[in-house]
Scaffold this active site. Structure first.
Site, mmCIF file in Angstrom:
data_model
loop_
_atom_site.group_PDB
_atom_site.id
_atom_site.type_symbol
_atom_site.label_atom_id
_atom_site.label_comp_id
_atom_site.label_asym_id
_atom_site.label_seq_id
_atom_site.Cartn_x
_atom_site.Cartn_y
_atom_site.Cartn_z
ATOM 1 N N GLY A 76 0.818 -1.207 0.000
ATOM 2 C CA GLY A 76 0.000 0.000 0.000
ATOM 3 C C GLY A 76 0.852 1.257 0.000
ATOM 4 N N VAL A 123 -12.632 -1.467 6.153
ATOM 5 C CA VAL A 123 -13.332 -1.456 4.868
ATOM 6 C C VAL A 123 -14.271 -2.650 4.834
ATOM 7 C CG1 VAL A 123 -13.030 -1.640 2.378
ATOM 8 C CG2 VAL A 123 -11.411 -0.308 3.740
ATOM 9 N N HIS A 166 34.200 8.907 5.679
ATOM 10 C CA HIS A 166 33.528 10.193 5.873
ATOM 11 C C HIS A 166 33.598 10.995 4.585
ATOM 12 C CE1 HIS A 166 32.144 13.816 7.884
ATOM 13 N NE2 HIS A 166 33.137 14.468 7.274
HETATM 14 P P1 NAI Z 1 1.020 -6.130 4.720
HETATM 15 O O1 NAI Z 1 0.750 -7.240 5.633
HETATM 16 O O2 NAI Z 1 2.342 -5.462 4.699
HETATM 17 O O3 NAI Z 1 -0.073 -4.962 4.963
HETATM 18 C C1 NAI Z 1 -1.459 -5.193 4.888
HETATM 19 C C2 NAI Z 1 -2.174 -4.097 5.650
HETATM 20 O O4 NAI Z 1 -3.573 -4.197 5.412
HETATM 21 C C3 NAI Z 1 -1.987 -4.196 7.154
HETATM 22 O O5 NAI Z 1 -1.539 -2.958 7.639
HETATM 23 C C4 NAI Z 1 -3.384 -4.564 7.668
HETATM 24 O O6 NAI Z 1 -3.626 -4.070 8.951
HETATM 25 C C5 NAI Z 1 -4.265 -3.899 6.602
HETATM 26 N N1 NAI Z 1 -5.638 -4.436 6.522
HETATM 27 C C6 NAI Z 1 -6.026 -5.727 6.595
HETATM 28 N N2 NAI Z 1 -7.369 -5.809 6.479
HETATM 29 C C7 NAI Z 1 -7.852 -4.548 6.313
HETATM 30 C C8 NAI Z 1 -9.176 -3.975 6.145
HETATM 31 N N3 NAI Z 1 -10.282 -4.726 6.121
HETATM 32 N N4 NAI Z 1 -9.297 -2.632 6.001
HETATM 33 C C9 NAI Z 1 -8.182 -1.852 6.036
HETATM 34 N N5 NAI Z 1 -6.924 -2.344 6.212
HETATM 35 C C10 NAI Z 1 -6.749 -3.683 6.335
HETATM 36 O O7 NAI Z 1 0.619 -6.692 3.260
HETATM 37 P P2 NAI Z 1 0.888 -6.131 1.794
HETATM 38 O O8 NAI Z 1 1.252 -4.686 1.830
HETATM 39 O O9 NAI Z 1 -0.301 -6.522 0.984
HETATM 40 O O10 NAI Z 1 2.141 -6.953 1.319
HETATM 41 C C11 NAI Z 1 2.042 -8.384 1.196
HETATM 42 C C12 NAI Z 1 3.363 -9.044 1.444
HETATM 43 O O11 NAI Z 1 4.268 -8.723 0.418
HETATM 44 C C13 NAI Z 1 3.963 -8.627 2.768
HETATM 45 O O12 NAI Z 1 4.102 -9.778 3.557
HETATM 46 C C14 NAI Z 1 5.301 -8.049 2.418
HETATM 47 O O13 NAI Z 1 6.289 -8.645 3.221
HETATM 48 C C15 NAI Z 1 5.533 -8.413 0.951
HETATM 49 N N6 NAI Z 1 6.095 -7.261 0.262
HETATM 50 C C16 NAI Z 1 7.387 -6.918 0.503
HETATM 51 C C17 NAI Z 1 7.931 -5.812 -0.101
HETATM 52 C C18 NAI Z 1 9.338 -5.441 0.209
HETATM 53 O O14 NAI Z 1 10.079 -6.298 0.714
HETATM 54 N N7 NAI Z 1 9.754 -4.213 -0.042
HETATM 55 C C19 NAI Z 1 7.158 -4.965 -1.027
HETATM 56 C C20 NAI Z 1 5.820 -5.410 -1.190
HETATM 57 C C21 NAI Z 1 5.323 -6.531 -0.569
#
Ligand code: NAI
Length: 465
Positions: A185, A237, A440
């Site tokens: 997100g 949501v 540095h």
């Molecule tokens: P996430 O687990 O990071 O975040 C999902 C968010 O959605 C949480 O904050 C949660 O509280 C919220 N949520 C859940 N149900 C909801 C609702 N009904 N209404 C509103 N908010 C709600 O999952 P995300 O961002 O989808 O990423 C998935 C996976 O992909 C993660 O496990 C992450 O580790 C991996 N990922 C890693 C990246 C990186 O290493 N840079 C980049 C993108 C993803």
């Protein structure tokens, strides 16, 4: 039936790395992948294309807003979204071809189709109207994960979509609603915010980035707000739908929000559909993951699982690491992962990176710790590149001084975390990091300073005794 020593199902960072390592160790290896492009979610529709879009959008934003202070005046800055998207796609294709090349070099046989288990030691590959029969003593399941959705939300693969769609909107949305203030997100919300969308993040919890250091997540939230992203925390949501090209998002306790696109980023679920697990007696755990014993073996002898389909953070480098350890364990009898030292990076601006335990975890586990912090605004290099937001936090054991966690919000945090990870892997104390000569003026000096701040406290406490 074609016989191999090892069949890997899934050609993502877990699977392709495992296949190559196994071939290096002398096995006759097959890798089954449904998609024509190797590389999995990470390379096709995840880490790599999102980083390409983050980079391009940052350049656009900087060209519009970031040069005046340097005494550089640019003419009119124009966005060519089609070129930006094309660049992203060519990076994906180029990197994927690289994996094809590595497979050829290491003589890994690639099967294009959907693989599934068909009893012990057997894999079927559905390739168009053909079914290919394969056999091997060892099979690794590395099928990854798929975007999760919410009840009441119809993902239409267009206006209401996952990260896959959000990487390729052909027009900048006027108003993008992001459901979920997690990794995806905030990374993709940042991209479209920089490109001109009004972005509203709806997050169920009262904070963003659950599981990360709460102090830094709070600081990051304030920074993102200043960047123009709107947040509604503590917002559940309940439904989202499309009516005549307008999306309507319903949340508990709020008026419905209308917007032109919705990104659903509420986590990912392990992808095991149609994998034939029942044919070897594997049962999923309560979170839909494949349970594994020590060394990645499942309840079925000779069948292993790695990456997003098993427990642990859904991170590409964790999957890669498991792929190597799993194969080395199979071939040599040795293969180990230190799960306490898996770094994580969120590629927003500024970046957020962490390794080891958070303060919240240390408090919960009642581990005595001290915290040394250093803000980027005091670092010469950060000031010269005009990226002074954020800080480095070193958490170290109050008695032994062993580093327990390092958390960074700031410029190039994703690169800085490498030194922190290496230090922790070698069991460093904050004194160890503090005594390493750092060049540095560079950003890594912030880590050294934070380590000094931690070490001074441990030292003072020891002197008091
Ligand atoms: P996430 O687990 O990071 O975040 C999902 C968010 O959605 C949480 O904050 C949660 O509280 C919220 N949520 C859940 N149900 C909801 C609702 N009904 N209404 C509103 N908010 C709600 O999952 P995300 O961002 O989808 O990423 C998935 C996976 O992909 C993660 O496990 C992450 O580790 C991996 N990922 C890693 C990246 C990186 O290493 N840079 C980049 C993108 C993803």
């Amino acid at each position: 039936m074609t016989q191999h020593d090892l069949i890997v199902i899934g050609g993502g960072p877990g699977g392709y790395v495992a296949a190559i390592r196994a071939a290096e160790l002398g096995l006759n290896v097959a890798c089954v992948e449904t998609e024509p492009l190797l590389g999995g979610t990470c390379l096709r529709v995840g880490c790599i294309p999102s980083k390409a879009m983050l980079e391009s959008s940052e350049k656009y934003f900087e060209a519009k807003h970031g040069y005046d202070a340097h005494g550089i005046t640019l003419g009119s800055v124009k966005l060519q979204l089609d070129v930006m998207l094309q660049r992203k796609q060519s990076i994906v294709e180029q990197m994927s071809k690289g994996i094809d090349g590595l497979f050829k070099k290491h003589k890994v046989t690639r099967y294009l189709g959907k693989g599934r288990l068909d009893g012990p030691g057997r894999v079927l590959v559905e390739a168009g109207d053909k079914t290919i029969e394969l056999a091997a003593d060892k099979i690794i399941l590395a099928t990854g994960s798929a975007p999760a959705s919410l009840r009441g939300i119809e993902l239409d693969g267009d206006r209401i979509g996952s990260s896959t769609e959000a990487l390729s909107y052909e027009k900048v949305p006027k108003h993008l609603v992001v459901i979920g203030g997690g990794y995806i997100g905030m990374e993709l919300g940042s991209v479209w915010n920089r490109l001109g969308s009004q972005v509203t993040v709806l997050e169920y919890l009262d904070r963003i980035f659950p599981g990360t250091d709460s102090e830094l997540a709070k600081e990051a939230l304030e920074i993102f707000k200043k960047q123009g992203i709107e947040f509604r925390l503590g917002t559940k949501v309940t439904a989202a739908r499309v009516e005549k090209k307008t999306c309507i998002v319903e949340c508990e306790g709020h008026e419905p929000i209308t917007c032109d696109r919705v990104l659903v980023a509420v986590g990912r679920t392990p992808y095991t559909a149609g994998l034939g697990l029942e044919s070897v007696g594997i049962e999923l755990d309560s979170k839909g993951r494949i349970p594994t014993k020590n060394h990645f073996e499942t309840s079925a002898a000779g069948v292993y699982a790695i990456g997003d389909v098993i427990a642990g953070p859904m991170l590409a480098h964790k999957a890669e690491h498991e792929g190597v350890a799993c194969v080395e364990q199979i071939v040599t009898g040795y293969g180990h992962i230190n799960y306490d030292v898996i770094p994580a990076v969120i590629f927003t601006d500024p970046e957020i990176a962490a390794v080891g335990k958070t303060e919240d975890q240390l408090r919960e586990e009642k581990i005595p710790y001290v915290k040394g912090s250093f803000a980027f605004r005091y670092n010469g290099r950060a000031v010269t590149i005009a990226q002074t937001l954020g800080k480095v936090k070193v958490l170290t054991h109050a008695k032994t001084d062993r580093v327990l966690g390092i958390h960074i919000l700031g410029p190039h945090a994703g690169d800085l975390i490498a030194e922190a990870t290496a230090a922790m892997e070698f069991g460093a104390s904050s004194e160890d990091i503090a005594r390493v000569c750092h060049a540095h003026p560079t950003l890594p000096e912030t880590l050294k300073e934070a380590a000094i701040a931690a070490y001074r406290q441990v030292e003072a406490a020891a002197k008091k005794k």
